[in-house]
Design a protein around this motif. Sequence first.
Motif, PDB file in Angstrom:
ATOM      1  N   THR A  35      18.010 -10.340  18.429  1.00  0.00           N
ATOM      2  CA  THR A  35      17.414  -9.492  16.989  1.00  0.00           C
ATOM      3  C   THR A  35      16.843 -10.203  16.122  1.00  0.00           C
ATOM      4  O   THR A  35      17.305 -11.385  15.814  1.00  0.00           O
ATOM      5  N   LEU A  81      16.222 -10.388  12.268  1.00  0.00           N
ATOM      6  CA  LEU A  81      16.748  -9.617  10.855  1.00  0.00           C
ATOM      7  C   LEU A  81      15.859  -9.778   9.902  1.00  0.00           C
ATOM      8  O   LEU A  81      15.352 -11.158   9.598  1.00  0.00           O
ATOM      9  N   ARG A 139      25.794 -12.077  17.112  1.00  0.00           N
ATOM     10  CA  ARG A 139      24.420 -12.796  17.174  1.00  0.00           C
ATOM     11  C   ARG A 139      24.632 -14.111  16.595  1.00  0.00           C
ATOM     12  O   ARG A 139      25.252 -14.396  15.801  1.00  0.00           O
ATOM     13  N   SER A 181      16.141  -4.437  11.082  1.00  0.00           N
ATOM     14  CA  SER A 181      16.358  -5.222  12.151  1.00  0.00           C
ATOM     15  C   SER A 181      15.509  -4.550  13.393  1.00  0.00           C
ATOM     16  O   SER A 181      15.382  -3.445  13.416  1.00  0.00           O
ATOM     17  N   ASP A 183      15.293  -5.196  17.669  1.00  0.00           N
ATOM     18  CA  ASP A 183      16.050  -5.586  18.904  1.00  0.00           C
ATOM     19  C   ASP A 183      14.888  -6.009  20.009  1.00  0.00           C
ATOM     20  O   ASP A 183      13.845  -5.578  20.167  1.00  0.00           O
ATOM     21  N   TRP A 184      15.234  -6.973  20.700  1.00  0.00           N
ATOM     22  CA  TRP A 184      14.436  -7.393  21.768  1.00  0.00           C
ATOM     23  C   TRP A 184      15.259  -7.803  23.063  1.00  0.00           C
ATOM     24  O   TRP A 184      16.627  -7.986  22.746  1.00  0.00           O
ATOM     25  N   CYS A 215      20.659 -10.115  24.457  1.00  0.00           N
ATOM     26  CA  CYS A 215      19.438  -9.737  23.786  1.00  0.00           C
ATOM     27  C   CYS A 215      19.396 -10.526  22.586  1.00  0.00           C
ATOM     28  O   CYS A 215      20.099 -11.352  22.355  1.00  0.00           O
TER      29      CYS A 215
END
Length: 308
Positions: A39, A41, A9, A55, A57-58, A37
């Motif tokens: 994320t 955090l 990331r 976390s 996710d997208w 993707c």
Amino acid sequence: MKTFKFPARHGYAVEISPFIPTRLACATSQYYGIAGCGTLLVLEQTETGITLVKSFDWNDGLFDVTWSESNEHILLTGGGDGSLQVWDTANPQPGPLQVLKEHTQEVYSVDWSQTREENLVVSGSWDRTAKVWDLSRGGQSLCTLQGHEGVIYSTLWSPHIPGCFASASGDGTLRVWDVKTGRCRLAIPAHKAEILSCDWCKYDQNVIVTGAVDCSLCVWDLRNVRQPLSRLRGHSYAIRRVKFSPFNQTMLASCSYDFTVRLWDYSRTEQPLLETLEHHSEFVCGLDFNLQIPNQVCLTIIFYGIST
């Protein structure tokens, strides 16, 4: 210095919670935001380091994050698919509470208003528009503001004037907007290059700083924009983000693609550069001041890591 590393990331933005001084959020993307993707955090600073709280996710990159000013659990992110996502750290479900989709290109900036009598969010996009949202009224924006001739990189509410925000764009202009009229109050040709960031002074409603691809920061007095109050030089590559200190009227910080974070005092005419932080080995894309801990000057994001 404390460091947190999250694999695969790239960090794009960071913001410390206005409620919990040890809590912070980081918007990240895969593959430099070009593909993959994202994320969100949520992290906690401890005496010994930084730990992951949660976390999210997208399915596209996340480029900015802002905390709610009325609920310590709520955050908002801007994504590469043109959407805004509302997240609840207290929600056991992995997905967002709400998704706002009106922008047609990447949402590169989101900001939650700090004015007590309003609960508004502003977003800025590569589709050259800024949108204002009231999340309590559903998924439609209140208004769309147009005028920039380039992508919008930064949108920030004034901490002093209700219904007023500033935007910085790839067209080289800084603009100040009035949400009530839906019009641009002031347009400043601030740089002869793309402007990637802007921020309001916390002590003077008329002072704004801009940071641009030309490696300079300009401090502006909105009452007289013929020339900047100060032009600060020292970075060797584009300035990615600028922030005014919440504790000192003339102090600010900047981070850059030159891997450094720099602290400035623009009131000093001869030597405005106070300190250069060179702890990073990659682009520095985000920084923030801790509103509740004066000695914690700033927090920065680097690719694959976060350092304080």
